[in-house]
Design an enzyme around this catalytic site. Structure first.
Site, PDB file in Angstrom:
ATOM      1  N   LYS A   1       3.994   5.029 -10.969  1.00 40.20           N
ATOM      2  CA  LYS A   1       5.269   5.377 -10.324  1.00 40.20           C
ATOM      3  C   LYS A   1       6.284   5.928 -11.334  1.00 40.20           C
ATOM      4  O   LYS A   1       6.099   5.810 -12.553  1.00 40.20           O
ATOM      5  CB  LYS A   1       5.819   4.139  -9.610  1.00 40.20           C
ATOM      6  CG  LYS A   1       4.930   3.678  -8.454  1.00 40.20           C
ATOM      7  CD  LYS A   1       5.563   2.521  -7.693  1.00 40.20           C
ATOM      8  CE  LYS A   1       4.693   2.095  -6.537  1.00 40.20           C
ATOM      9  NZ  LYS A   1       5.316   0.986  -5.757  1.00 40.20           N
TER      10      LYS A   1
ATOM     11  N   TYR B   1       4.230   6.659   2.785  1.00 41.93           N
ATOM     12  CA  TYR B   1       4.672   5.295   3.047  1.00 41.93           C
ATOM     13  C   TYR B   1       5.061   5.083   4.513  1.00 41.93           C
ATOM     14  O   TYR B   1       5.836   4.166   4.814  1.00 41.93           O
ATOM     15  CB  TYR B   1       5.858   4.949   2.139  1.00 41.93           C
ATOM     16  CG  TYR B   1       5.434   4.550   0.729  1.00 41.93           C
ATOM     17  CD1 TYR B   1       4.603   3.464   0.511  1.00 41.93           C
ATOM     18  CD2 TYR B   1       5.894   5.251  -0.382  1.00 41.93           C
ATOM     19  CE1 TYR B   1       4.226   3.081  -0.769  1.00 41.93           C
ATOM     20  CE2 TYR B   1       5.520   4.873  -1.674  1.00 41.93           C
ATOM     21  CZ  TYR B   1       4.684   3.782  -1.849  1.00 41.93           C
ATOM     22  OH  TYR B   1       4.309   3.402  -3.116  1.00 41.93           O
TER      23      TYR B   1
ATOM     24  N   PHE C   1      13.661  -1.525   3.138  1.00 44.93           N
ATOM     25  CA  PHE C   1      13.619  -0.873   1.829  1.00 44.93           C
ATOM     26  C   PHE C   1      13.046   0.544   1.880  1.00 44.93           C
ATOM     27  O   PHE C   1      12.892   1.181   0.838  1.00 44.93           O
ATOM     28  CB  PHE C   1      12.815  -1.738   0.838  1.00 44.93           C
ATOM     29  CG  PHE C   1      11.400  -2.056   1.267  1.00 44.93           C
ATOM     30  CD1 PHE C   1      10.371  -1.150   1.096  1.00 44.93           C
ATOM     31  CD2 PHE C   1      11.103  -3.287   1.846  1.00 44.93           C
ATOM     32  CE1 PHE C   1       9.073  -1.438   1.484  1.00 44.93           C
ATOM     33  CE2 PHE C   1       9.794  -3.595   2.237  1.00 44.93           C
ATOM     34  CZ  PHE C   1       8.780  -2.659   2.050  1.00 44.93           C
TER      35      PHE C   1
ATOM     36  N   ARG D   1      -6.214  -3.841  -7.668  1.00 44.82           N
ATOM     37  CA  ARG D   1      -5.122  -4.727  -7.253  1.00 44.82           C
ATOM     38  C   ARG D   1      -5.012  -5.916  -8.208  1.00 44.82           C
ATOM     39  O   ARG D   1      -3.910  -6.356  -8.543  1.00 44.82           O
ATOM     40  CB  ARG D   1      -5.309  -5.172  -5.801  1.00 44.82           C
ATOM     41  CG  ARG D   1      -5.109  -4.004  -4.829  1.00 44.82           C
ATOM     42  CD  ARG D   1      -5.302  -4.407  -3.386  1.00 44.82           C
ATOM     43  NE  ARG D   1      -4.193  -5.186  -2.865  1.00 44.82           N
ATOM     44  CZ  ARG D   1      -3.044  -4.661  -2.434  1.00 44.82           C
ATOM     45  NH1 ARG D   1      -2.827  -3.353  -2.500  1.00 44.82           N
ATOM     46  NH2 ARG D   1      -2.099  -5.417  -1.958  1.00 44.82           N
TER      47      ARG D   1
ATOM     48  N   ASN E   1       8.035  -1.135  -9.589  1.00 41.79           N
ATOM     49  CA  ASN E   1       6.922  -2.013  -9.964  1.00 41.79           C
ATOM     50  C   ASN E   1       5.738  -1.253 -10.572  1.00 41.79           C
ATOM     51  O   ASN E   1       4.602  -1.717 -10.523  1.00 41.79           O
ATOM     52  CB  ASN E   1       6.506  -2.900  -8.781  1.00 41.79           C
ATOM     53  CG  ASN E   1       5.900  -2.120  -7.636  1.00 41.79           C
ATOM     54  OD1 ASN E   1       5.926  -0.894  -7.634  1.00 41.79           O
ATOM     55  ND2 ASN E   1       5.361  -2.819  -6.662  1.00 41.79           N
TER      56      ASN E   1
ATOM     57  N   HIS F   1       0.911   1.617  -7.813  1.00 39.84           N
ATOM     58  CA  HIS F   1       0.504   1.380  -6.421  1.00 39.84           C
ATOM     59  C   HIS F   1      -1.004   1.362  -6.369  1.00 39.84           C
ATOM     60  O   HIS F   1      -1.667   2.072  -7.135  1.00 39.84           O
ATOM     61  CB  HIS F   1       1.029   2.497  -5.512  1.00 39.84           C
ATOM     62  CG  HIS F   1       0.394   2.491  -4.152  1.00 39.84           C
ATOM     63  ND1 HIS F   1       0.843   1.687  -3.133  1.00 39.84           N
ATOM     64  CD2 HIS F   1      -0.681   3.156  -3.665  1.00 39.84           C
ATOM     65  CE1 HIS F   1       0.065   1.865  -2.072  1.00 39.84           C
ATOM     66  NE2 HIS F   1      -0.861   2.762  -2.367  1.00 39.84           N
TER      67      HIS F   1
ATOM     68  N   GLU G   1      -5.338   7.475   1.785  1.00 39.28           N
ATOM     69  CA  GLU G   1      -4.380   7.729   0.698  1.00 39.28           C
ATOM     70  C   GLU G   1      -4.923   8.747  -0.314  1.00 39.28           C
ATOM     71  O   GLU G   1      -4.153   9.568  -0.833  1.00 39.28           O
ATOM     72  CB  GLU G   1      -4.021   6.415   0.010  1.00 39.28           C
ATOM     73  CG  GLU G   1      -3.214   5.488   0.913  1.00 39.28           C
ATOM     74  CD  GLU G   1      -2.781   4.208   0.205  1.00 39.28           C
ATOM     75  OE1 GLU G   1      -2.111   3.399   0.851  1.00 39.28           O
ATOM     76  OE2 GLU G   1      -3.094   4.027  -0.989  1.00 39.28           O
TER      77      GLU G   1
HETATM   78  P1  CMP Z   1       3.480  -0.426  -3.163  1.00 42.39           P
HETATM   79  O1  CMP Z   1       2.220  -1.118  -3.527  1.00 42.39           O
HETATM   80  O2  CMP Z   1       3.638   0.982  -3.596  1.00 42.39           O
HETATM   81  O3  CMP Z   1       3.652  -0.492  -1.573  1.00 42.39           O
HETATM   82  C1  CMP Z   1       4.900  -0.415  -0.953  1.00 42.39           C
HETATM   83  C2  CMP Z   1       6.028  -0.530  -1.907  1.00 42.39           C
HETATM   84  O4  CMP Z   1       7.248  -0.902  -1.349  1.00 42.39           O
HETATM   85  C3  CMP Z   1       5.725  -1.632  -2.911  1.00 42.39           C
HETATM   86  O5  CMP Z   1       4.700  -1.260  -3.760  1.00 42.39           O
HETATM   87  C4  CMP Z   1       7.074  -1.821  -3.540  1.00 42.39           C
HETATM   88  O6  CMP Z   1       7.345  -0.837  -4.520  1.00 42.39           O
HETATM   89  C5  CMP Z   1       7.976  -1.591  -2.349  1.00 42.39           C
HETATM   90  N1  CMP Z   1       8.428  -2.856  -1.782  1.00 42.39           N
HETATM   91  C6  CMP Z   1       7.690  -3.780  -1.162  1.00 42.39           C
HETATM   92  N2  CMP Z   1       8.459  -4.816  -0.759  1.00 42.39           N
HETATM   93  C7  CMP Z   1       9.704  -4.510  -1.144  1.00 42.39           C
HETATM   94  C8  CMP Z   1      10.949  -5.178  -1.022  1.00 42.39           C
HETATM   95  N3  CMP Z   1      11.046  -6.370  -0.420  1.00 42.39           N
HETATM   96  N4  CMP Z   1      12.034  -4.575  -1.538  1.00 42.39           N
HETATM   97  C9  CMP Z   1      11.927  -3.366  -2.124  1.00 42.39           C
HETATM   98  N5  CMP Z   1      10.775  -2.682  -2.271  1.00 42.39           N
HETATM   99  C10 CMP Z   1       9.675  -3.255  -1.789  1.00 42.39           C
END
Ligand code: CMP
Length: 141
Positions: free
Chosen positions: A12, A52, A60, A88, A115, A118, A129
């Site tokens: 990311k 997404y 969010f 994962r 984070n 993904h 995906e």
């Molecule tokens: P990802 O695995 O890319 O899948 C969806 C993304 O949404 C996740 O990682 C986070 O980056 C984001 N995400 C999931 N939960 C939250 C949350 N509670 N607040 C903000 N971002 C979130």
């Protein structure tokens, strides 16, 4: 030859801009995964919203789309015996506060949104995906 499966991995914008790409690729290789395809991409809003779409109703969603379009990402197709859980496990929990020691998110992530990476959550979603980023021709081996 064992059956091989694939997953989509994204590095990311937060990780790309902090020059963590090499460390995250290393983590994938250390997990026993093989890189089938890899490219850097700048998503536009429509592409990020489509990727997404499952989260469209979540509070969010807008912030997530803004973040994912804020800079360059790296998309990879990773292959292994059980690629989805292997990647994962390497990433760790979505929220870095919950991620196990040694995982990518525990080592590098700043927050649940920023984070670092993904990964697909099932083989079926991996196929969908992967198709968001790579053509069939790019996946020939
Ligand atoms: P990802 O695995 O890319 O899948 C969806 C993304 O949404 C996740 O990682 C986070 O980056 C984001 N995400 C999931 N939960 C939250 C949350 N509670 N607040 C903000 N971002 C979130």
């Amino acid at each position: 030859m064992p059956n091989l499966t694939r997953t989509l991995a994204l590095i990311k914008p937060d990780a790309f801009e902090r020059r963590l790409t090499g460390k995250i690729v290393d983590a994938a290789l250390d997990a026993g995964l093989t890189i089938v395809a890899m490219k850097s991409v700048n998503l536009n809003r429509a592409q990020a919203e489509a990727f997404y779409a499952v989260h469209r109703e979540r509070p969010f969603f807008d912030s997530l789309v803004a973040f994912m379009t804020s800079g360059t990402i790296v998309a990879m197709v990773l292959e292994g015996g059980t690629a989805v859980p292997a990647w994962r496990d390497a990433m760790g929990a979505t929220d870095p506060a919950d991620a196990a020691p040694g995982t990518i998110r525990r080592r590098f992530a700043e927050s649940i949104e920023r984070n670092c990476c993904h990964g697909s959550d099932s083989d079926a979603n991996a196929a969908i995906e992967i198709g968001c980023f790579f053509s069939g021709e790019e996946l020939l081996r």
